[in-house]
Design a protein around this motif. Sequence first.
Motif, PDB file in Angstrom:
ATOM      1  N   LEU A  25      18.766 -48.971  78.582  1.00 45.97           N
ATOM      2  CA  LEU A  25      18.512 -49.775  77.382  1.00 45.97           C
ATOM      3  C   LEU A  25      18.936 -51.223  77.603  1.00 45.97           C
ATOM      4  CD1 LEU A  25      19.650 -47.376  74.497  1.00 45.97           C
ATOM      5  CD2 LEU A  25      17.353 -47.711  75.432  1.00 45.97           C
ATOM      6  N   LEU A  26      20.096 -51.416  78.234  1.00 47.67           N
ATOM      7  CA  LEU A  26      20.593 -52.769  78.478  1.00 47.67           C
ATOM      8  C   LEU A  26      19.661 -53.537  79.413  1.00 47.67           C
ATOM      9  CD1 LEU A  26      22.896 -54.812  78.043  1.00 47.67           C
ATOM     10  CD2 LEU A  26      24.020 -53.823  80.054  1.00 47.67           C
ATOM     11  N   SER A  27      19.252 -52.889  80.512  1.00 45.73           N
ATOM     12  CA  SER A  27      18.386 -53.574  81.478  1.00 45.73           C
ATOM     13  C   SER A  27      16.990 -53.829  80.909  1.00 45.73           C
ATOM     14  CB  SER A  27      18.280 -52.758  82.766  1.00 45.73           C
ATOM     15  OG  SER A  27      17.664 -51.502  82.529  1.00 45.73           O
ATOM     16  N   SER A  28      16.568 -52.985  79.962  1.00 51.20           N
ATOM     17  CA  SER A  28      15.240 -53.142  79.344  1.00 51.20           C
ATOM     18  C   SER A  28      15.287 -53.977  78.070  1.00 51.20           C
ATOM     19  CB  SER A  28      14.644 -51.764  79.026  1.00 51.20           C
ATOM     20  OG  SER A  28      14.563 -50.951  80.177  1.00 51.20           O
ATOM     21  N   GLU A  29      16.493 -54.429  77.723  1.00 56.21           N
ATOM     22  CA  GLU A  29      16.707 -55.242  76.518  1.00 56.21           C
ATOM     23  C   GLU A  29      16.238 -54.498  75.265  1.00 56.21           C
ATOM     24  OE1 GLU A  29      14.888 -59.040  77.231  1.00 56.21           O
ATOM     25  OE2 GLU A  29      16.509 -59.686  78.554  1.00 56.21           O
ATOM     26  N   ILE A  30      16.580 -53.209  75.202  1.00 56.84           N
ATOM     27  CA  ILE A  30      16.271 -52.394  74.032  1.00 56.84           C
ATOM     28  C   ILE A  30      17.559 -52.197  73.244  1.00 56.84           C
ATOM     29  CG2 ILE A  30      15.496 -50.135  73.206  1.00 56.84           C
ATOM     30  CD1 ILE A  30      13.830 -49.894  75.762  1.00 56.84           C
ATOM     31  N   SER A  31      17.550 -52.535  71.972  1.00 57.94           N
ATOM     32  CA  SER A  31      18.738 -52.388  71.143  1.00 57.94           C
ATOM     33  C   SER A  31      18.926 -50.929  70.727  1.00 57.94           C
ATOM     34  CB  SER A  31      18.624 -53.249  69.886  1.00 57.94           C
ATOM     35  OG  SER A  31      19.663 -52.944  68.978  1.00 57.94           O
ATOM     36  N   PRO A  32      20.130 -50.377  70.905  1.00 58.94           N
ATOM     37  CA  PRO A  32      20.392 -49.010  70.421  1.00 58.94           C
ATOM     38  C   PRO A  32      20.118 -48.849  68.934  1.00 58.94           C
ATOM     39  CG  PRO A  32      22.163 -49.738  71.873  1.00 58.94           C
ATOM     40  CD  PRO A  32      21.293 -50.937  71.613  1.00 58.94           C
ATOM     41  N   ASP A  33      20.316 -49.910  68.171  1.00 65.18           N
ATOM     42  CA  ASP A  33      20.098 -49.847  66.723  1.00 65.18           C
ATOM     43  C   ASP A  33      18.636 -49.620  66.370  1.00 65.18           C
ATOM     44  OD1 ASP A  33      22.792 -50.242  66.211  1.00 65.18           O
ATOM     45  OD2 ASP A  33      22.592 -52.426  66.135  1.00 65.18           O
ATOM     46  N   SER A  34      17.751 -49.840  67.327  1.00 69.25           N
ATOM     47  CA  SER A  34      16.324 -49.649  67.063  1.00 69.25           C
ATOM     48  C   SER A  34      15.878 -48.205  67.308  1.00 69.25           C
ATOM     49  CB  SER A  34      15.493 -50.592  67.942  1.00 69.25           C
ATOM     50  OG  SER A  34      15.631 -50.249  69.322  1.00 69.25           O
ATOM     51  N   ILE A  35      16.832 -47.342  67.723  1.00 67.37           N
ATOM     52  CA  ILE A  35      16.501 -45.964  68.067  1.00 67.37           C
ATOM     53  C   ILE A  35      17.034 -45.020  66.992  1.00 67.37           C
ATOM     54  CG2 ILE A  35      16.814 -44.118  69.761  1.00 67.37           C
ATOM     55  CD1 ILE A  35      17.208 -46.294  71.872  1.00 67.37           C
ATOM     56  N   SER A  36      16.143 -44.312  66.345  1.00 70.47           N
ATOM     57  CA  SER A  36      16.544 -43.344  65.319  1.00 70.47           C
ATOM     58  C   SER A  36      17.194 -42.139  65.994  1.00 70.47           C
ATOM     59  CB  SER A  36      15.325 -42.896  64.508  1.00 70.47           C
ATOM     60  OG  SER A  36      15.681 -41.923  63.564  1.00 70.47           O
ATOM     61  N   GLY A  37      18.436 -41.831  65.583  1.00 70.80           N
ATOM     62  CA  GLY A  37      19.165 -40.713  66.160  1.00 70.80           C
ATOM     63  C   GLY A  37      20.154 -41.105  67.237  1.00 70.80           C
ATOM     64  N   TYR A  38      20.180 -42.383  67.605  1.00 73.05           N
ATOM     65  CA  TYR A  38      21.075 -42.817  68.687  1.00 73.05           C
ATOM     66  C   TYR A  38      22.536 -42.507  68.373  1.00 73.05           C
ATOM     67  CZ  TYR A  38      23.558 -45.914  71.918  1.00 73.05           C
ATOM     68  OH  TYR A  38      24.415 -46.414  72.880  1.00 73.05           O
ATOM     69  N   ARG A  39      22.946 -42.609  67.126  1.00 74.57           N
ATOM     70  CA  ARG A  39      24.350 -42.402  66.744  1.00 74.57           C
ATOM     71  C   ARG A  39      24.708 -40.926  66.572  1.00 74.57           C
ATOM     72  NH1 ARG A  39      26.175 -47.189  68.369  1.00 74.57           N
ATOM     73  NH2 ARG A  39      24.880 -48.880  67.529  1.00 74.57           N
ATOM     74  N   ASN A  40      23.734 -40.045  66.612  1.00 74.55           N
ATOM     75  CA  ASN A  40      24.004 -38.610  66.455  1.00 74.55           C
ATOM     76  C   ASN A  40      24.253 -38.005  67.830  1.00 74.55           C
ATOM     77  OD1 ASN A  40      23.544 -38.837  63.677  1.00 74.55           O
ATOM     78  ND2 ASN A  40      21.354 -38.483  63.932  1.00 74.55           N
ATOM     79  N   GLU A  41      25.515 -37.709  68.146  1.00 78.87           N
ATOM     80  CA  GLU A  41      25.895 -37.287  69.486  1.00 78.87           C
ATOM     81  C   GLU A  41      26.059 -35.767  69.578  1.00 78.87           C
ATOM     82  OE1 GLU A  41      29.471 -39.425  70.313  1.00 78.87           O
ATOM     83  OE2 GLU A  41      28.430 -41.302  70.723  1.00 78.87           O
ATOM     84  N   LEU A  42      25.492 -35.180  70.629  1.00 75.81           N
ATOM     85  CA  LEU A  42      25.675 -33.774  70.964  1.00 75.81           C
ATOM     86  C   LEU A  42      26.358 -33.696  72.325  1.00 75.81           C
ATOM     87  CD1 LEU A  42      22.154 -32.528  69.805  1.00 75.81           C
ATOM     88  CD2 LEU A  42      24.314 -32.334  68.572  1.00 75.81           C
ATOM     89  N   VAL A  43      26.976 -32.548  72.633  1.00 74.69           N
ATOM     90  CA  VAL A  43      27.893 -32.537  73.783  1.00 74.69           C
ATOM     91  C   VAL A  43      27.393 -31.777  75.010  1.00 74.69           C
ATOM     92  CG1 VAL A  43      29.951 -32.901  72.389  1.00 74.69           C
ATOM     93  CG2 VAL A  43      29.154 -30.572  72.807  1.00 74.69           C
ATOM     94  N   THR A  44      26.181 -31.235  74.995  1.00 72.64           N
ATOM     95  CA  THR A  44      25.622 -30.606  76.188  1.00 72.64           C
ATOM     96  C   THR A  44      24.116 -30.837  76.228  1.00 72.64           C
ATOM     97  OG1 THR A  44      25.163 -28.464  75.145  1.00 72.64           O
ATOM     98  CG2 THR A  44      27.360 -28.749  76.129  1.00 72.64           C
ATOM     99  N   ASP A  45      23.528 -30.685  77.420  1.00 77.13           N
ATOM    100  CA  ASP A  45      22.081 -30.750  77.531  1.00 77.13           C
ATOM    101  C   ASP A  45      21.419 -29.591  76.786  1.00 77.13           C
ATOM    102  OD1 ASP A  45      22.272 -33.012  79.037  1.00 77.13           O
ATOM    103  OD2 ASP A  45      21.740 -32.078  80.952  1.00 77.13           O
TER     104      ASP A  45
END
Length: 306
Positions: free
Chosen positions: A201-221
């Motif tokens: 995201l950083l290298s592509s200049e994509i803001s995490p805030d623009s991603i729906s669900g980015y703040r919802n964290e799960l702990v395994t694949d």
Amino acid sequence: MNKVYTAQEVADKLKIKKSTVYDLIKRGELSSSKVGKQLRVSEEQLSQYLKGSECSASSAQSYDHQPESSLLKRDYLLHSSGLIISGQASPALDLLLNQLPTHPDNLPVLQSHMNTYNGLYSLYFEKVHIACASASPEDIHSLIPGIPLTVISLCQYPVGFYVKKENPKNIRGFSDLTRADIIFANREKGSSRRILLDRTLLSSEISPDSISGYRNELVTDHSTAAAVAGGQADIALGEACVARSFPELDFLPVCQESLFLVMQTKNLSTPGFQAVAETIASEPFRRFLSLQTGYDTSHTGEIFSI
């Protein structure tokens, strides 16, 4: 005769949860032994823990002004009867832990379920003996500075996107994460998936805030894949092997990552560590790993220093 207790019996005696007993063992506060594949706590080990708890309570104020490294070293796990290996659920690590008991110089092994960052952090503060990490040698070195390390290659494996079968939303890459009709199932900070995502995201200049669900964290694949399979999300980032457990999903490869075991070089020559290295380098382990997971084992067992 020194009586031996199961984890549940210890929990009943201390009036705590069984999971708390395992946490005490992982942190090195309660010593244990391994009988077969089961953890056992002797009456003497339990008495030592209870005496230590009393001492800790009486001197708690003295710890308030100690630096973090001192606090962490109180929990140093060398007091356990075997090796502590950190690592999250992984077919490769699971296979290794199942194979180790067949080695004549094996020591009892307790797995501490931590992601890549937390595992390496714990190795730096000597809270674990070996860290299973999906990270580049440069990242490993930066997280554990000033300590000679030995790294054993476990395997290489593909990482990519989990999407619904036949990819109905036509997802092609990271840029699609910002679409209004896409919900992402994210991993927790410190996991290799999160590190890969945030760097991209950083290298592509994509803001995490623009991603729906980015703040919802799960702990395994498995949990992120399940979220996509169950319709709670449209896409997640994970390893290919997990996707095979979900017939509702397709896998879109993004890159190849490496899985390593990291340890302090000074420990490599000791029996328990040697058992780990020799098991990984053995032809049966490499063959089983390749057949069961499809992982690339061309570098499995290779050892290098950083």
